[in-house]
Design an enzyme around this catalytic site. Structure first.
Site, short mmCIF file in Angstrom:
data_model
loop_
_atom_site.label_atom_id
_atom_site.label_comp_id
_atom_site.label_asym_id
_atom_site.label_seq_id
_atom_site.Cartn_x
_atom_site.Cartn_y
_atom_site.Cartn_z
N GLU A 164 -12.79 -2.29 12.09
CA GLU A 164 -11.75 -1.60 11.30
C GLU A 164 -10.49 -1.55 12.17
OE1 GLU A 164 -12.88 2.41 10.34
OE2 GLU A 164 -10.93 2.88 9.45
N ARG A 215 9.39 -1.95 4.69
CA ARG A 215 9.62 -0.52 4.50
C ARG A 215 9.00 0.25 5.67
NH1 ARG A 215 9.98 -0.11 -1.34
NH2 ARG A 215 11.70 -1.53 -1.70
N TYR A 238 5.28 1.58 10.91
CA TYR A 238 4.44 0.38 10.92
C TYR A 238 5.08 -0.82 11.62
CZ TYR A 238 2.09 3.22 7.43
OH TYR A 238 1.45 4.24 6.78
N HIS A 256 -6.35 -0.34 12.35
CA HIS A 256 -5.15 0.33 11.84
C HIS A 256 -4.01 0.03 12.79
CE1 HIS A 256 -7.39 2.60 8.86
NE2 HIS A 256 -8.31 2.77 9.80
N ILE A 257 -2.89 -0.34 12.23
CA ILE A 257 -1.71 -0.67 13.04
C ILE A 257 -1.20 0.57 13.77
CG2 ILE A 257 0.71 -1.40 12.87
CD1 ILE A 257 -0.30 -3.13 10.42
N SER A 258 -1.13 1.68 13.04
CA SER A 258 -0.65 2.93 13.63
C SER A 258 -1.83 3.71 14.20
CB SER A 258 0.06 3.77 12.56
OG SER A 258 -0.85 4.10 11.52
N ASN A 308 -8.41 -3.86 7.53
CA ASN A 308 -7.48 -2.74 7.54
C ASN A 308 -7.46 -2.21 6.11
OD1 ASN A 308 -5.43 -0.92 7.52
ND2 ASN A 308 -3.97 -2.19 8.66
N ASP A 358 -19.72 1.51 1.01
CA ASP A 358 -21.04 1.02 0.58
C ASP A 358 -21.11 -0.51 0.64
OD1 ASP A 358 -22.00 3.55 0.18
OD2 ASP A 358 -21.70 3.56 -1.98
N ALA A 407 -4.89 2.96 2.87
CA ALA A 407 -5.20 4.28 2.30
C ALA A 407 -6.64 4.39 1.79
CB ALA A 407 -4.22 4.59 1.17
N ARG A 462 -1.28 11.19 13.27
CA ARG A 462 -0.59 11.43 12.00
C ARG A 462 -1.17 12.68 11.31
NH1 ARG A 462 -0.04 6.24 8.75
NH2 ARG A 462 1.51 7.56 7.77
N PRO A 511 -4.19 -1.69 0.33
CA PRO A 511 -2.99 -1.43 -0.45
C PRO A 511 -1.73 -1.17 0.37
CG PRO A 511 -4.53 0.40 -0.59
CD PRO A 511 -5.25 -0.73 0.06
N ASN A 512 -0.65 -1.73 -0.12
CA ASN A 512 0.72 -1.55 0.41
C ASN A 512 1.00 -2.31 1.70
OD1 ASN A 512 1.65 0.27 -1.68
ND2 ASN A 512 0.28 1.78 -0.78
O1 CA2 Z 1 -1.78 1.95 10.38
C1 CA2 Z 1 -2.37 1.32 9.50
O2 CA2 Z 1 -2.63 0.14 9.60
C2 CA2 Z 1 -2.78 2.06 8.22
O3 CA2 Z 1 -4.03 1.54 7.77
C3 CA2 Z 1 -1.71 1.79 7.20
C4 CA2 Z 1 -1.90 2.56 5.90
C5 CA2 Z 1 -2.11 4.04 6.14
O4 CA2 Z 1 -2.51 4.65 4.92
C6 CA2 Z 1 -3.18 4.28 7.18
O5 CA2 Z 1 -3.17 5.64 7.47
C7 CA2 Z 1 -2.93 3.53 8.46
C8 CA2 Z 1 -0.68 2.45 4.99
C9 CA2 Z 1 -0.23 1.05 4.75
C10 CA2 Z 1 1.03 1.12 3.98
O6 CA2 Z 1 1.90 0.20 4.53
C11 CA2 Z 1 3.20 0.36 4.24
C12 CA2 Z 1 4.05 -0.52 4.86
C13 CA2 Z 1 5.38 -0.41 4.65
C14 CA2 Z 1 5.86 0.56 3.80
C15 CA2 Z 1 5.01 1.42 3.16
C16 CA2 Z 1 3.66 1.31 3.38
#
Ligand code: CA2
Length: 150
Positions: A103, A23, A28, A105-107, A79, A92, A82, A112, A15-16
């Site tokens: 797995e 954003r 990110y 994650h970009i960040s 990835n 599962d 959330a 965090r 998601p997102n």
């Molecule tokens: O760092 C990552 O790749 C995350 O999986 C990104 C997730 C966050 O919940 C994880 O902790 C780390 C959030 C992705 C939301 O992406 C957005 C991008 C632009 C604006 C708002 C959200």
């Protein structure tokens, strides 16, 4: 598994992540998901992998794609965004797939807030990459190419 599916990798985004580059670039970065997809396709070609790149904001859709991958793919890069921190359903499904899973994650989730520190998905992952930015996806593909060639 057919010879074709032996090099077929499913890359899933939660998601997102469709908002990447649009954003919150301070967290990110400026790269969009479409640009990450293009980088993955290029890396896939170099590594002899066929890449299927998808994004969904829906947990059920991600679970369905993981089920489908069990018989059609050789590995998964995910990835879960959330859902990493909430989804036992995705955990599962990944466990049931019996596929190698990376797995990504970009960040760096460990730098965090605490709620981002414990990923359920990590319990099913062969390996976890975080904090390398979009390069993490390419690193995951490199790992899978070497792992599957063994
Ligand atoms: O760092 C990552 O790749 C995350 O999986 C990104 C997730 C966050 O919940 C994880 O902790 C780390 C959030 C992705 C939301 O992406 C957005 C991008 C632009 C604006 C708002 C959200």
């Amino acid at each position: 598994m057919t010879k074709a599916s032996m090099s077929h990798i499913l890359i899933l985004n939660g998601p997102n992540l469709n908002l990447l580059g649009v954003r919150e670039p301070h967290i990110y970065g400026h790269t969009t998901l479409a640009q990450i997809e293009a980088q993955c396709r290029e890396a896939g070609q170099r590594l002899g992998l066929e890449v299927d790149f998808r994004q969904s904001n829906s947990e059920g859709q991600l679970v369905d794609w993981i089920h489908e991958a069990r018989t059609t793919m050789a590995g998964i890069v995910i990835n879960p965004a959330a859902y990493s921190f909430t989804s036992i359903a995705i955990l599962d499904a990944l466990k049931a797939s019996q596929l190698p899973i990376v797995e990504v994650h970009i960040s760096n989730i460990h730098r965090r807030e605490e709620m981002y520190h414990k990923s359920y998905v990590s319990l099913a992952a062969t390996g976890v990459i975080c904090g390398l930015g979009p390069l993490g996806y390419e690193a995951a593909l490199l790992f899978l190419a070497k792992h599957l060639a063994k």
